[in-house]
Design a protein around this motif. Sequence first.
Motif, short mmCIF file in Angstrom:
data_model
loop_
_atom_site.label_atom_id
_atom_site.label_comp_id
_atom_site.label_asym_id
_atom_site.label_seq_id
_atom_site.Cartn_x
_atom_site.Cartn_y
_atom_site.Cartn_z
N GLN A 153 -110.72 41.09 -76.10
CA GLN A 153 -109.67 42.71 -76.30
C GLN A 153 -107.54 41.90 -76.91
OE1 GLN A 153 -110.56 44.51 -72.46
NE2 GLN A 153 -108.78 43.05 -72.00
N PHE A 154 -107.51 43.40 -77.29
CA PHE A 154 -105.73 43.34 -77.33
C PHE A 154 -106.06 42.90 -76.03
CE2 PHE A 154 -107.18 43.14 -81.76
CZ PHE A 154 -106.91 42.66 -81.77
N GLU A 155 -106.04 43.98 -75.29
CA GLU A 155 -105.28 44.67 -74.24
C GLU A 155 -105.20 43.41 -73.32
OE1 GLU A 155 -103.04 48.09 -72.75
OE2 GLU A 155 -104.79 48.30 -73.93
N GLY A 156 -103.69 43.69 -73.19
CA GLY A 156 -103.33 42.35 -71.89
C GLY A 156 -103.31 40.61 -72.66
N LEU A 157 -103.81 40.98 -74.27
CA LEU A 157 -103.12 39.38 -74.77
C LEU A 157 -102.37 39.17 -74.46
CD1 LEU A 157 -105.58 38.15 -75.74
CD2 LEU A 157 -104.91 38.73 -77.64
N THR A 158 -101.70 37.80 -74.51
CA THR A 158 -100.10 37.29 -74.50
C THR A 158 -100.12 36.49 -76.33
OG1 THR A 158 -99.78 37.19 -72.25
CG2 THR A 158 -98.43 36.22 -74.02
N VAL A 159 -99.37 36.59 -76.87
CA VAL A 159 -99.30 36.04 -77.95
C VAL A 159 -97.64 35.39 -78.11
CG1 VAL A 159 -99.27 36.65 -80.12
CG2 VAL A 159 -100.76 37.95 -78.73
N THR A 160 -98.04 34.27 -78.35
CA THR A 160 -95.90 33.85 -78.20
C THR A 160 -95.81 33.53 -79.95
OG1 THR A 160 -96.25 32.82 -76.33
CG2 THR A 160 -94.78 31.58 -78.13
N ILE A 161 -95.17 34.27 -81.00
CA ILE A 161 -94.50 33.78 -82.36
C ILE A 161 -93.10 33.26 -82.01
CG2 ILE A 161 -94.01 34.66 -84.43
CD1 ILE A 161 -95.69 37.51 -83.50
N VAL A 162 -93.41 31.75 -82.78
CA VAL A 162 -91.93 31.29 -83.10
C VAL A 162 -91.61 30.64 -84.29
CG1 VAL A 162 -91.66 28.88 -82.06
CG2 VAL A 162 -94.22 30.24 -80.81
N GLY A 163 -90.33 30.33 -84.40
CA GLY A 163 -89.73 30.33 -85.74
C GLY A 163 -88.60 31.06 -85.96
N ASP A 164 -88.50 31.35 -87.40
CA ASP A 164 -87.37 32.28 -87.50
C ASP A 164 -87.51 33.38 -87.40
OD1 ASP A 164 -85.51 33.11 -89.06
OD2 ASP A 164 -85.78 32.10 -91.23
N ILE A 165 -87.09 34.74 -86.63
CA ILE A 165 -87.79 35.25 -85.89
C ILE A 165 -86.99 36.74 -86.49
CG2 ILE A 165 -87.86 37.05 -84.23
CD1 ILE A 165 -89.48 34.54 -83.90
#
Length: 333
Positions: A153-165
């Motif tokens: 599920q997406f609820e509560g998932l931690t997604v880390t996005i790295v780079g040229d934000i």
Amino acid sequence: MQTVNRHLLGLENVSADDIRLLLESATQMMEIAERDVKKVPTLRGRTVINLFMEDSTRTRISFEIAAKRLSADSINMSASGSSVSKGETLADTARNLAAMSPDAIVIRHPAAGSARLLAEILDCPIVNAGDGSHEHPTQALLDLLTISQHKKQFEGLTVTIVGDIVHSRVVRSNIYGLQTLGANVRLCGPPTLLTSEFAELGCELFFDLATAVRDADVIMMLRIQRERQGDNYFPTLDEYAHYFCLTEEVLADAKSDVIILHPGPMNRGIEISSGVADGPYSVMMNQVSNGVAMRMAVLYQLILPGDQGIRGSDLADKHVDPVLKVAGETGVF
Ligand code: CP
């Protein structure tokens, strides 16, 4: 000319229900890729114009394959070889294409707001395939599809996005889509490429890669976009890689069931090592395969009017932004 007025301009105002509808629709489309004859008659007689004013491999090819698998006629147009080189404006180009009665126009353009401009002056559905540093909704949708295949599920998932934000349209669309579905979004990069506006979007900001990836369920690495960087945002690529390249060593502290995404194109050895890109946690090729299914779902939902679609979806993004200013780039209106 078709007068249905449904567009996919971004994920900012798309509801969780509509995102889920597209995820379900794309999941059904995936089965077609397994067949010997990878074609269904769903959009027979319909015409899709792919207007790509900026380079692309994955997005352009997958939109073309998506249209063909649904039996639509797809026409590709790029800036080189067109009358854009003679000074024709985007609006005039679009009006001329619309006069040929397409059922949808897919547009990639270096200017933020270009897809919205077309939606305001044309009757047919417009799909944003990436407008400057603004949004890239079908990329985020295929990323969501890929994540949904690996996480319950997406609820509560931690997604880390790295780079040229700051220059990334992929990050903006992913922030909107992930947050709408209940995920927590962490952003990581050097302070010059990760500005405080992103905290206002409800993201957690990190300037240390090891801390940002710890306990993350999903890690998404982004390319350094040299073509959008007017100034130097860091001393050298070697120095950037030293602090922000995702290597097997950094990954050793991540969760054992973490998955690694990258929208492509990737720069091996700069934001991601070959060991990680080709390693067991990488789902990058799944993203590419899912891109075809998701673009089939988007074309299907936008082109087929009302109840001919899986459900009468309302993806229309009617909110009109003021002039877009993203990373110093002024939109076309
Ligand atoms: N991810 C993505 O948009 O790739 P392309 O630029 O190759 O389309």
